[in-house]
Design an enzyme around this catalytic site. Structure first.
Site, PDB file in Angstrom:
ATOM      1  N   GLU A  26      10.038   1.247  10.791  1.00 46.88           N
ATOM      2  CA  GLU A  26      11.007   2.347  10.665  1.00 46.88           C
ATOM      3  C   GLU A  26      10.201   3.620  10.823  1.00 46.88           C
ATOM      4  OE1 GLU A  26      12.655   5.423   9.534  1.00 46.88           O
ATOM      5  OE2 GLU A  26      12.736   4.636   7.483  1.00 46.88           O
ATOM      6  N   LYS A  32       0.842  -1.198   0.000  1.00 49.66           N
ATOM      7  CA  LYS A  32       0.000   0.000   0.000  1.00 49.66           C
ATOM      8  C   LYS A  32       0.870   1.237   0.000  1.00 49.66           C
ATOM      9  CE  LYS A  32      -1.743   2.759   3.088  1.00 49.66           C
ATOM     10  NZ  LYS A  32      -1.827   4.058   2.344  1.00 49.66           N
ATOM     11  N   CYS A  60      12.967  11.321   7.711  1.00 45.85           N
ATOM     12  CA  CYS A  60      12.971  10.782   9.070  1.00 45.85           C
ATOM     13  C   CYS A  60      14.377  10.790   9.670  1.00 45.85           C
ATOM     14  CB  CYS A  60      12.392   9.373   9.103  1.00 45.85           C
ATOM     15  SG  CYS A  60      13.191   8.202   7.990  1.00 45.85           S
ATOM     16  N   GLU A  72       8.757  15.780  16.288  1.00 49.51           N
ATOM     17  CA  GLU A  72       9.163  15.703  14.888  1.00 49.51           C
ATOM     18  C   GLU A  72       8.345  16.690  14.056  1.00 49.51           C
ATOM     19  OE1 GLU A  72      10.439  12.175  11.848  1.00 49.51           O
ATOM     20  OE2 GLU A  72       8.439  12.018  12.706  1.00 49.51           O
TER      21      GLU A  72
END
Length: 474
Positions: free
Chosen positions: A248, A173, A282, A382
């Site tokens: 991750e 996906k 990231c 973040e």
């Protein structure tokens, strides 16, 4: 190939296009706000069909040799390289990556990853003898892969290449915000010799398709890249079927500049690692830790370097920062900039206003804060945008404590005298550290500590994630 409109007609299941429901999801160019494509809004039934195709294809594919599968991967890598311009234009249109970066990091890196994974086939310990035991490493089965929008091709190739080399089949996906490259990848894989059913693509949202993949009893492993919050949900849903889960997740990397570092180099490299891909990475380093006595010097260097980061049309070769991937994400980044100002950080570059001359599109100004409290929101959470926080520290002990003082543990950088920097790197609770701008190595494992996830990608450890281990006593 530079079309302004792309067409995605259906899912890719069992080696062919499969029409989904009448409902569709728009793909919006964040530079213009215009719809450039539509994808099917996948359902749990679509996932069932894709899983059935993957399950049916698994016995024959897993029975092939690693060398055969490596040859297929090499053809896949060559096929992706041959379609560089087509893929780069699609990525620039769907998520706003500047075209120069789309051609390099967004396409060239995935092609290099495929080649590096294929090269593992001959030397990997598929079997080994330990005493009277034969240790056999074999395919897991059907892998479900779910990826984000920031590196649409890189993220899936990092999963697909080792999964296929290990003999697995896959249901994938892509992000609904950046799905265009998924069809190109599927077509290229088929041309490279990936059999029908080995690689399947189901478009849709995380709430529907992502949940169905995570919960599916005939999927043996989930490999996910994305936010920590989404990863927590996937792990919870997957737990009911006790499938393997590799995550991750997010990051809040620190760039520690030691007192014996080459300050101009460290600042310039650190800024690049904060602003690359508009900060939507990231593994970025959004926190720059500098000796308090040298903060003013570091700020001056950072501001001077930031002026070179041209914000604008991602199709323009001169652009270094394009739009954020969506208007929703632009608002999130701007909200953090406003929060930083409200919390008392010293704004030294940029700000929450739109960049001059860009009234339309998901654009933000690259922004730098100094005198940042390491416990503040902009230093802990973040942001995923071009926002650099410069944090002064009193001594090395405090620098290490600040670097380790978030819930994340994905990447960091250290600059200083080589042995000194290496000693500090060993103290950081992160999965990957660059010392003095060490070069990217596609064979080195990548992954995080703490809330940055579990499992590893790339190299032999990344391949091992997609294998089961059997012990046969004789």
């Amino acid at each position: 190939m530079t079309p302004s409109t792309y067409t995605v007609t259906g899912h890719w299941i069992g080696g062919e296009t499969v029409t989904g429901s009448a409902d569709t999801l728009p793909v919006v160019n964040p530079a213009t706000g215009q719809v450039v494509a539509e994808t099917p809004a996948g359902t749990a039934a679509d996932v069932d069909r894709a899983v059935a195709a993957a399950r049916a294809a698994f016995p024959a594919w897993s029975a092939t040799t690693p060398q055969h599968r490596a040859d297929v991967l090499r053809r896949l890598g060559a096929g992706l390289a041959a379609r560089t311009e087509e893929i780069a234009q699609a990525i620039t249109a769907e998520m706003g990556s500047p075209i120069g970066m789309s051609r390099t990091a967004q396409v060239a890196f995935p092609a290099a990853v495929v080649e590096s994974i294929a090269g593992l086939a001959d030397d990997f310990a598929w079997t080994e003898e330990i005493g009277n035991s034969l240790i056999v490493r074999e395919s897991i089965g059907v892998v479900g892969a779910i990826t984000p929008w920031n590196f649409p091709l890189q993220q899936i190739v990092s999963k697909l290449a080792p999964a296929l080399l290990a003999g697995n089949t896959m249901v994938f996906k892509p992000s609904e915000n950046a799905p265009l490259t998924a069809r190109i990848l599927a077509e290229t894989a088929a041309e490279a010799g990936v059999p029908a059913g080995v690689f399947n693509v189901v478009y849709g949202t995380g709430a529907t398709v992502g949940e169905a993949i995570s919960a599916h009893p005939d999927i043996d492993m989930i490999s996910f890249t994305g936010s920590t919050r989404a990863g927590q949900r996937i792990a919870a849903v997957a737990a009911a079927s006790v499938k393997r889960v590799a995550l991750e997740l997010g990051g809040k990397g620190a760039n520690i500049i030691l007192d014996d570092a080459d300050l101009p180099t460290a600042v310039e490299r650190g800024l690049m690692m904060a602003f690359s891909n508009g900060g939507q990475v990231c593994g970025a380093w959004p926190r720059m830790l500098v000796p308090a006595s040298r903060q003013d010097e570091a700020v001056a260097l950072a501001v001077a370097a930031a002026k070179q980061y041209t914000v604008g049309d991602p199709a323009d070769e001169a652009t270094r920062i394009g739009p954020m991937a969506s208007e929703t994400h632009r608002q999130k980044v701007v909200g953090y900039v406003e929060r930083g100002i409200a919390d008392g950080a010293r704004l030294v570059f940029g700000g929450p206003q739109r960049p001059e001359g860009l009234p339309v599109g998901a654009y933000v100004q690259p922004t730098i804060f100094a005198d940042v409290d390491p416990a503040s929101a902009i230093a802990q959470e973040e942001i995923f945008g071009p926002v650099l926080t410069i944090i002064p520290y009193a001594d090395e002990e405090e620098a290490v404590a600040i670097a380790n003082g978030t819930m994340y543990g994905l990447t960091s950088g250290v600059f200083g005298e080589p042995e000194h920097a290496l000693a500090v790197a060993r103290r950081l609770r992160v999965g990957q550290v660059d010392v003095n701008a060490g070069h990217w190595n596609p064979l080195a494992p990548f992954g995080g500590y703490k809330h940055s996830g579990n499992g590893r990608e790339f190299g032999q450890l990344g391949l091992a994630e997609f294998l089961e281990t059997k012990s046969i006593q004789r």
